[in-house]
Design an enzyme around this catalytic site. Structure first.
Site, PDB file in Angstrom:
ATOM      1  N   ASP A  83      -9.977   3.797  -3.591  1.00  0.00           N
ATOM      2  CA  ASP A  83     -10.708   2.663  -3.019  1.00  0.00           C
ATOM      3  C   ASP A  83     -12.135   2.545  -3.570  1.00  0.00           C
ATOM      4  OD1 ASP A  83      -8.417   2.511  -1.562  1.00  0.00           O
ATOM      5  OD2 ASP A  83      -9.415   2.342   0.387  1.00  0.00           O
TER       6      ASP A  83
ATOM      7  N   TRP B 114      -2.921   3.442  -5.794  1.00  0.00           N
ATOM      8  CA  TRP B 114      -4.161   4.233  -5.940  1.00  0.00           C
ATOM      9  C   TRP B 114      -4.300   4.956  -7.263  1.00  0.00           C
ATOM     10  CZ3 TRP B 114      -2.812   7.164  -0.848  1.00  0.00           C
ATOM     11  CH2 TRP B 114      -2.716   6.249   0.215  1.00  0.00           C
TER      12      TRP B 114
ATOM     13  N   ASP C 275       0.818  -1.211   0.000  1.00  0.00           N
ATOM     14  CA  ASP C 275       0.000   0.000   0.000  1.00  0.00           C
ATOM     15  C   ASP C 275       0.857   1.269   0.000  1.00  0.00           C
ATOM     16  OD1 ASP C 275      -2.402   1.371  -0.047  1.00  0.00           O
ATOM     17  OD2 ASP C 275      -3.204   0.462   1.774  1.00  0.00           O
TER      18      ASP C 275
HETATM   19  C1  GLA Z   1      -5.912   1.609   1.497  1.00  0.00           C
HETATM   20  C2  GLA Z   1      -6.103   0.586   0.378  1.00  0.00           C
HETATM   21  C3  GLA Z   1      -7.254  -0.339   0.724  1.00  0.00           C
HETATM   22  C4  GLA Z   1      -6.964  -1.043   2.058  1.00  0.00           C
HETATM   23  C5  GLA Z   1      -6.703  -0.006   3.129  1.00  0.00           C
HETATM   24  C6  GLA Z   1      -6.218  -0.636   4.428  1.00  0.00           C
HETATM   25  O1  GLA Z   1      -6.994   2.460   1.583  1.00  0.00           O
HETATM   26  O2  GLA Z   1      -6.324   1.230  -0.852  1.00  0.00           O
HETATM   27  O3  GLA Z   1      -7.467  -1.287  -0.291  1.00  0.00           O
HETATM   28  O4  GLA Z   1      -5.867  -1.896   1.897  1.00  0.00           O
HETATM   29  O5  GLA Z   1      -5.707   0.940   2.725  1.00  0.00           O
HETATM   30  O6  GLA Z   1      -5.930   0.299   5.391  1.00  0.00           O
END
Ligand code: GLA
Length: 573
Positions: free
Chosen positions: A229, A211, A169
Site C-alpha cells: 500500500d 500487493w 484484494d
Molecule cells: C488493502 C489494499 C488497499 C485497500 C485496503 C482495504 O490493504 O491494498 O488498497 O483496498 O486493503 O481494506
C-alpha cells in the site's frame, strides 16, 4: 445503451476450477501508410490505463451512498470527468461481514441503504462508471465477506448491479511466497467475470490487488498492483518500519516496465495527490512529481482525494490534459528511467507520433539542481528537437542535442520532446550498434555486447551461452524489452538466445519472444541455463517495429540473465 442483465435467478456458487482466460485485447494491425505512427488504439477493457477515483486512501471505511454520489457530482463539476477520469470506485467496507440467507453479498444497510444498483445508475447517468471492491479470500482486509467459493455468485451480482470495475484484494494475508496459493482464486474470479459478462452483457475491468507483481496476474487482469500500500508520504519515514510512500511505489514498479501495456497495466497504487490538507506533509511540488511520474509510467490514474474540496493547485495537477495525454498515449508503453546520476534522474516514454517522447526530469535531492536530458538518451538522434513544458503548458523552443532544466527539490520538469527517430538499420546491422526507441530492463540498463551484470552500465561479462561465446549481442535481465524501428526496409532478424553462463552457471529461467508490429513471431517458451543457445530467425519484410521481450518464465526473476547472442537484422543498404 447497457444490455439488461439476464439470468440472475439461476445463480450457482462455484469454487476453484472455472476456466482461465486472457486479459483480452491486442494492439491491432499496423497502419498502412509509410509512417510508423500513429498506431490505432488497442481493443479490450482497458486499452489505456484506467482513470478514476477510489475511496480508500483518504476516506477508508467512512463511506456512504450520499458521499459517493457527492464525489460523482464533484467528478463532473470539477472538470475531472472532462480531463478523462471515468471510474468512481468504492473500496472496502461497503458490505457486511455475512452473506444473506441466499448466500449473496449484502451492502451495509446503514451506509448503503438502497444497495449498489442505484449508485451505479446514478454514476452511469453522468457518463461515469462504477467500481467495487472484493477479495479472493474468505474475508476482505476490512473483515467484510470475501468472495472465496462464491466467485460466480458475486460476479453475477455485481454485473446485475451495473458494476464496471472490480478491485480484487488479497486478504487474509497469505504470508510468504503466496503466488501458487492465491493464483487459482484470482483465476476463478477471472473466469466468473467472463461468465457474468456473457450472461449479462456487462464487461467488468479486473483490477488485481495482490500487493506484488505476478506473471499470472499480468495475464488475468487488466491491471495489477505491483506494490504494497502507498502512503501519503514522499519517501519512507526513516523513524518508522512502514515502507510505503510515493517514491517506494514508483521504484518498486520501475523494473517491471517490460510487462506493462494495453489491458495489462502495472499499478503502483492509487494517487495521493491532494491528500495532505491538514495531514501528512507532502507538498504540491511533490504531488506534481507524483502525478507526472505516474503519468509517464503508464500507471492507472486513480485519484484518492476529496474531489468536493480541492485546492486550485490540486485540481491543476490532476486535470492537466497534456500530462494525462502522455499517460493515455495509444503506443501503450510504460516509461522508464533512462539515466540516473546521484539523486537526479531522467525518465522517458515513446509516444504515438514520429519522434515524440515524454520526458520527466526528477530531482530527489534536498536542493534545486540542473538536470540535462540528451536527446540520444531518449531514443532520438542527436541534433535539433523541440521541447514543450507540460507543467507550464509552454513551448520552450528548439534545442540542439540536449535540454537542461533547473528542477526544484523533489520536483520534476515534465516535457514533450519531438525530434528525429534514430536512423533505420542498414545492410547487416547488429542490434548492439543501433539505438532502440525503447529499452526496459529488470536490472540496470540493457548491455550492448556484454551480459547484464548489475545495476551499472557496462558492468557485465562477454556473452556466453552454454560455453559458446558471442562477441556481439544484447545482455538483458528479465523482465526486459527493447524496440527498434525498421522503416519497412529490413528482411530478417536472427540471434542465438539463452540464459547467460554469467548467471551463476546459468541458473536462471527465462522466456524469449520476438514481437513484430504487435505479432509474436518467435516464442522460446521457458528456457533454463542447461539448454544450449537456441537459434532464432524471423522474417521482417515490410515491417516497422521489432520488439525483443524477455519474461521471467513464471518463477520470479532470480538470476534471469538473458542473452541475445549475435542479434542482428538484415536490411536494405
Ligand atoms: C488493502 C489494499 C488497499 C485497500 C485496503 C482495504 O490493504 O491494498 O488498497 O483496498 O486493503 O481494506
Amino acid at each position: 445503451m447497457r444490455k439488461p442483465c439476464l439470468l440472475f435467478a439461476g445463480l450457482i456458487t462455484l469454487g476453484a476450477g472455472l476456466p482461465a482466460c486472457g486479459g483480452g485485447g491486442s494492439s491491432g494491425p499496423p497502419p498502412e501508410t509509410d509512417d510508423d505512427f500513429p498506431l490505432p488504439l488497442a481493443m479490450g477493457r482497458a486499452p489505456t490505463p484506467p482513470m478514476g477515483w477510489n475511496s480508500w486512501n483518504k476516506f477508508a471505511c467512512s463511506i456512504t451512498e450520499t458521499f459517493v454520489k457527492q464525489i460523482a457530482d464533484a467528478m463532473v463539476a470539477s472538470g475531472m470527468q472532462d480531463a478523462g477520469y471515468q471510474y468512481i470506485n468504492i473500496d472496502d467496507c461497503w458490505s457486511l461481514a455475512d452473506r444473506d440467507a441466499n448466500g449473496l453479498l449484502q451492502p451495509d444497510p446503514v451506509h448503503f441503504p438502497n444497495g449498489i444498483a442505484p449508485i451505479a445508475a446514478y454514476v452511469h447517468d453522468k457518463g461515469l462508471k462504477l467500481g467495487l471492491y472484493g477479495d479472493r479470500g474468505t474475508e476482505t482486509c476490512g473483515h467484510r465477506a470475501g468472495s472465496q467459493d462464491h466467485e460466480l455468485t458475486d460476479a453475477m451480482t455485481m454485473a446485475m448491479w451495473g458494476v464496471d470495475y472490480l478491485k480484487y484484494d488479497n486478504c487474509p494475508d497469505p504470508g510468504p511466497n503466496p503466488g501458487p496459493i492465491i493464483e487459482p482464486r484470482y483465476e476463478t474470479m477471472r473466469g466468473a467475470l467472463d461468465m457474468a459478462e456473457q450472461a449479462s452483457g456487462q464487461p467488468i475491468v479486473f483490477s488485481i490487488c495482490a500487493w506484488s507483481f505476478y506473471e499470472w496476474a499480468n495475464r488475468l487482469g487488466q491491471l495489477q498492483r505491483t506494490t504494497t500500500d502507498i502512503k501519503n508520504l514522499w519517501a519512507p519515514d526513516p523513524n518508522s518500519t512502514e515502507t510505503g510512500s510515493i517514491m517506494t511505489s514508483l521504484k518498486t514498479n520501475l523494473p517491471l516496465a517490460a510487462y506493462g501495456g494495453p489491458n495489462h497495466w502495472n499499478d503502483p497504487d492509487m494517487l495521493e495527490v491532494g491528500n495532505s490538507i491538514g495531514g501528512d506533509p507532502v507538498t504540491d511540488v511533490e504531488y506534481q512529481s507524483h502525478f507526472s511520474l505516474w503519468a509517464i509510467a503508464a500507471a492507472p490514474l486513480i485519484a484518492g482525494n476529496d474531489l468536493r474540496n480541492m485546492t486550485d493547485a490540486t485540481k491543476a495537477i490532476l486535470t492537466n490534459k497534456e500530462i494525462i495525454a502522455i499517460n493515455q498515449d495509444a503506443f501503450g508503453l510504460q516509461g522508464v528511467q533512462v539515466k540516473q546520476a546521484g539523486q537526479q534522474s531522467v525518465w522517458a516514454k515513446p509516444l504515438n507520433a514520429n519522434g515524440a517522447r515524454a520526458v520527466v526530469l526528477l530531482n530527489e535531492a534536498d536542493a534545486a539542481a540542473d538536470i540535462t536530458v540528451r536527446f540520444d538518451e531518449i531514443g532520438l538522434r542527436g541534433g535539433s528537437a523541440t521541447v514543450r513544458d507540460l507543467q507550464a503548458l509552454a513551448d520552450k523552443g528548439s534545442f540542439n542535442d540536449s535540454f537542461t532544466a533547473n528542477v526544484a527539490s523533489h520536483g520534476t520538469a515534465t516535457l514533450k520532446i519531438v525530434g528525429a527517430e534514430p536512423p533505420r538499420p542498414r545492410s547487416t546491422a547488429y542490434l548492439s550498434d543501433l539505438t532502440p526507441i525503447y529499452a526496459a530492463n529488470g536490472l540496470g540498463p540493457i548491455e550492448h555486447d556484454l551480459t547484464n551484470g548489475g545495476v551499472d552500465s557496462g558492468d557485465g561479462k562477454p556473452i556466453s551461452i552454454r560455453g559458446t561465446a558471442f562477441p556481439k549481442g544484447m545482455g538483458m535481465s528479465a523482465p526486459a524489452a527493447a524496440i527498434y524501428r525498421l522503416g519497412q526496409k529490413c528482411t530478417s532478424f536472427s540471434a542465438q538466445v539463452g540464459v547467460d553462463d554469467s548467471s551463476t552457471g546459468g541458473a536462471g529461467t527465462v522466456r524469449f519472444q520476438v514481437i513484430v508490429d504487435g505479432d509474436v513471431l518467435f516464442d522460446s517458451q521457458n528456457v533454463d541455463g542447461m539448454m544450449p543457445a537456441m537459434p532464432v530467425t524471423v522474417d521482417l519484410t515490410g515491417k516497422r517495429r521489432l520488439k525483443l521481450l524477455v519474461t521471467n518464465a513464471d518463477d520470479g526473476n532470480a538470476l534471469d540473465r538473458a542473452s541475445w547472442g549475435d542479434a542482428k537484422v538484415e536490411c536494405d543498404p
